[in-house]
Every structure is written in structure tokens, then in C-alpha cells.
Write a protein that holds these residues in place. Structure first.
Motif, PDB file in Angstrom:
ATOM      1  N   MET A   1       0.841  -1.177   0.000  1.00 34.58           N
ATOM      2  CA  MET A   1       0.000   0.000   0.000  1.00 34.58           C
ATOM      3  C   MET A   1       0.883   1.237   0.000  1.00 34.58           C
ATOM      4  N   GLU A   2       0.632   2.140  -0.900  1.00 36.13           N
ATOM      5  CA  GLU A   2       1.401   3.369  -0.970  1.00 36.13           C
ATOM      6  C   GLU A   2       0.959   4.315   0.138  1.00 36.13           C
ATOM      7  N   PHE A   7      -7.149   5.245  -0.918  1.00 34.91           N
ATOM      8  CA  PHE A   7      -8.026   4.083  -0.842  1.00 34.91           C
ATOM      9  C   PHE A   7      -7.228   2.814  -0.572  1.00 34.91           C
ATOM     10  N   MET A   8      -7.911   1.841   0.045  1.00 34.38           N
ATOM     11  CA  MET A   8      -7.302   0.546   0.335  1.00 34.38           C
ATOM     12  C   MET A   8      -8.062  -0.523  -0.445  1.00 34.38           C
ATOM     13  N   SER A   9      -7.340  -1.510  -0.919  1.00 32.91           N
ATOM     14  CA  SER A   9      -7.945  -2.656  -1.592  1.00 32.91           C
ATOM     15  C   SER A   9      -8.071  -3.798  -0.583  1.00 32.91           C
ATOM     16  N   ALA A  10      -8.735  -4.870  -0.992  1.00 34.68           N
ATOM     17  CA  ALA A  10      -8.848  -6.046  -0.127  1.00 34.68           C
ATOM     18  C   ALA A  10      -7.464  -6.616   0.173  1.00 34.68           C
ATOM     19  N   GLU A  11      -6.592  -6.566  -0.792  1.00 38.94           N
ATOM     20  CA  GLU A  11      -5.219  -7.047  -0.588  1.00 38.94           C
ATOM     21  C   GLU A  11      -4.515  -6.241   0.498  1.00 38.94           C
ATOM     22  N   ASP A  12      -4.692  -4.917   0.462  1.00 35.74           N
ATOM     23  CA  ASP A  12      -4.091  -4.046   1.483  1.00 35.74           C
ATOM     24  C   ASP A  12      -4.635  -4.376   2.868  1.00 35.74           C
ATOM     25  N   ILE A  13      -5.945  -4.524   2.959  1.00 36.01           N
ATOM     26  CA  ILE A  13      -6.577  -4.809   4.249  1.00 36.01           C
ATOM     27  C   ILE A  13      -6.129  -6.168   4.768  1.00 36.01           C
ATOM     28  N   ALA A  14      -6.076  -7.159   3.889  1.00 31.84           N
ATOM     29  CA  ALA A  14      -5.631  -8.493   4.298  1.00 31.84           C
ATOM     30  C   ALA A  14      -4.203  -8.446   4.830  1.00 31.84           C
ATOM     31  N   GLN A  22     -10.724 -12.770   1.041  1.00 33.14           N
ATOM     32  CA  GLN A  22     -12.165 -12.993   0.902  1.00 33.14           C
ATOM     33  C   GLN A  22     -12.924 -12.246   2.003  1.00 33.14           C
ATOM     34  N   TYR A  23     -12.443 -12.348   3.233  1.00 33.17           N
ATOM     35  CA  TYR A  23     -13.104 -11.630   4.328  1.00 33.17           C
ATOM     36  C   TYR A  23     -12.923 -10.122   4.158  1.00 33.17           C
ATOM     37  N   ALA A  24     -11.775  -9.691   3.680  1.00 29.32           N
ATOM     38  CA  ALA A  24     -11.524  -8.266   3.467  1.00 29.32           C
ATOM     39  C   ALA A  24     -12.513  -7.693   2.451  1.00 29.32           C
TER      40      ALA A  24
END
Length: 61
Positions: A1-2, A7-14, A22-24
Motif C-alpha cells: 500500500m502506498e 483508498f485501500m484494496s482487499a489485498e491491502d486490508i488483508a 475474501q473476508y476483506a
């Protein structure tokens, strides 16, 4: 994540929470629903970094 990304993606949150992508995605969908109910525009599959931190960690500026 920059660092400067708004904004955050599911990958960032995970990555930052240790949860599955999937949960993200489910979390993003829920948070975006909250924002839409407040009249904000949302981006599918992304969540405002500021809103995520406020709701998930209780961080406010």
C-alpha cells in the motif's frame, strides 16, 4: 500500500490485518454500504483509508 494512497484494496486490508482477502472483500462491502447510506459515493472493491482506520481501529483525526 502506498503511503499517499487514499483508498485501500482487499489485498491491502488483508496484509495489514492478517485476515483473508475474501473476508476483506466482505468488510469493504459492508463499509461501503455504510458510506452509501450516509450519501457518499463509493468505489467497488476499495475503501477510503481514513474511513477504514476510523471504523476498524477507532482512529480519528
Amino acid at each position: 500500500m502506498e503511503k499517499d494512497n487514499l483508498f485501500m484494496s482487499a489485498e491491502d486490508i488483508a496484509r495489514v490485518t492478517g485476515m483473508s482477502e475474501q473476508y476483506a472483500y466482505k468488510l469493504i462491502k459492508q463499509l461501503n454500504s455504510e458510506l452509501e447510506a450516509k450519501g457518499y459515493f463509493t468505489i467497488r472493491g476499495r475503501i477510503s483509508k481514513q474511513y477504514f482506520e476510523e471504523r476498524f481501529y477507532g482512529i480519528t483525526e
